[in-house]
Design a protein around this motif. Structure first.
Motif, PDB file in Angstrom:
ATOM      1  N   THR A 112      -4.926   4.161   6.580  1.00 17.06           N
ATOM      2  CA  THR A 112      -4.194   4.606   5.389  1.00 17.06           C
ATOM      3  C   THR A 112      -3.652   6.023   5.526  1.00 17.06           C
ATOM      4  OG1 THR A 112      -6.226   5.421   4.347  1.00 17.06           O
ATOM      5  CG2 THR A 112      -5.561   3.142   3.843  1.00 17.06           C
ATOM      6  N   GLY A 113      -4.115   6.751   6.546  1.00 21.57           N
ATOM      7  CA  GLY A 113      -3.694   8.134   6.698  1.00 21.57           C
ATOM      8  C   GLY A 113      -4.375   9.077   5.720  1.00 21.57           C
ATOM      9  N   LYS A 114      -5.415   8.574   5.056  1.00 18.11           N
ATOM     10  CA  LYS A 114      -6.168   9.412   4.118  1.00 18.11           C
ATOM     11  C   LYS A 114      -7.277  10.128   4.872  1.00 18.11           C
ATOM     12  CE  LYS A 114      -5.784   6.996  -0.272  1.00 18.11           C
ATOM     13  NZ  LYS A 114      -5.975   8.093  -1.197  1.00 18.11           N
ATOM     14  N   GLY A 120      -6.220   0.006  -5.245  1.00 18.14           N
ATOM     15  CA  GLY A 120      -5.879   1.239  -5.944  1.00 18.14           C
ATOM     16  C   GLY A 120      -4.937   2.121  -5.150  1.00 18.14           C
ATOM     17  N   TYR A 121      -4.654   1.745  -3.907  1.00 14.75           N
ATOM     18  CA  TYR A 121      -3.785   2.539  -3.050  1.00 14.75           C
ATOM     19  C   TYR A 121      -2.347   2.019  -3.152  1.00 14.75           C
ATOM     20  CZ  TYR A 121      -8.086   4.352  -0.871  1.00 14.75           C
ATOM     21  OH  TYR A 121      -9.287   4.958  -0.630  1.00 14.75           O
ATOM     22  N   SER A 122      -1.433   2.701  -2.497  1.00 13.61           N
ATOM     23  CA  SER A 122      -0.025   2.310  -2.547  1.00 13.61           C
ATOM     24  C   SER A 122       0.206   0.984  -1.823  1.00 13.61           C
ATOM     25  CB  SER A 122       0.839   3.385  -1.900  1.00 13.61           C
ATOM     26  OG  SER A 122       0.681   3.354  -0.486  1.00 13.61           O
ATOM     27  N   VAL A 123       1.339   0.383  -2.076  1.00 10.91           N
ATOM     28  CA  VAL A 123       1.693  -0.887  -1.446  1.00 10.91           C
ATOM     29  C   VAL A 123       1.664  -0.760   0.076  1.00 10.91           C
ATOM     30  CG1 VAL A 123       3.554  -2.568  -1.134  1.00 10.91           C
ATOM     31  CG2 VAL A 123       3.034  -1.701  -3.416  1.00 10.91           C
ATOM     32  N   ALA A 124       2.222   0.310   0.609  1.00  9.12           N
ATOM     33  CA  ALA A 124       2.253   0.486   2.067  1.00  9.12           C
ATOM     34  C   ALA A 124       0.841   0.584   2.640  1.00  9.12           C
ATOM     35  CB  ALA A 124       3.056   1.732   2.428  1.00  9.12           C
TER      36      ALA A 124
END
Length: 95
Positions: free
Chosen positions: A24-26, A77-81
């Motif tokens: 996710t790049g988080k 809860g995260y973005s579509v991408a």
């Protein structure tokens, strides 16, 4: 995180919080926060999915290993991408 390791708990294939962070790049710290919040809202204890990993210096750090259900709950809860990356990876794990 140099290597992704698939972990099974019982018969369930899991994804680590480190892998979720990478996909996710988080920051891992933020993924841990999100998982703790999710588990609290679900009424689940952290120990059910809690784990640790060793960094390059051999120091232990907290992590989580989530089965499919909890992984999907987390990433909705995260973005579509970001959701698509996780869902694609889950499908790879299942084949």
């Amino acid at each position: 995180m140099n290597e992704i390791v698939n972990i099974t708990q019982g018969h369930a294939l899991t994804m680590s919080s480190l892998e979720i962070a990478g996909l996710t790049g988080k920051r891992h710290l933020h993924v841990l926060r999100d998982i703790r919040r999710m588990l609290d809202e679900l009424g689940e204890g952290e120990t059910k999915f809690g784990s640790t990993y060793l960094d390059a210096q051999g120091k232990a750090h907290p992590s989580f290993n989530l089965p499919k259900r909890e992984t999907m709950i987390l990433v909705t809860g995260y973005s579509v991408a970001l959701r698509s990356r996780i869902i694609d990876r889950r499908q790879e794990l299942e084949t």
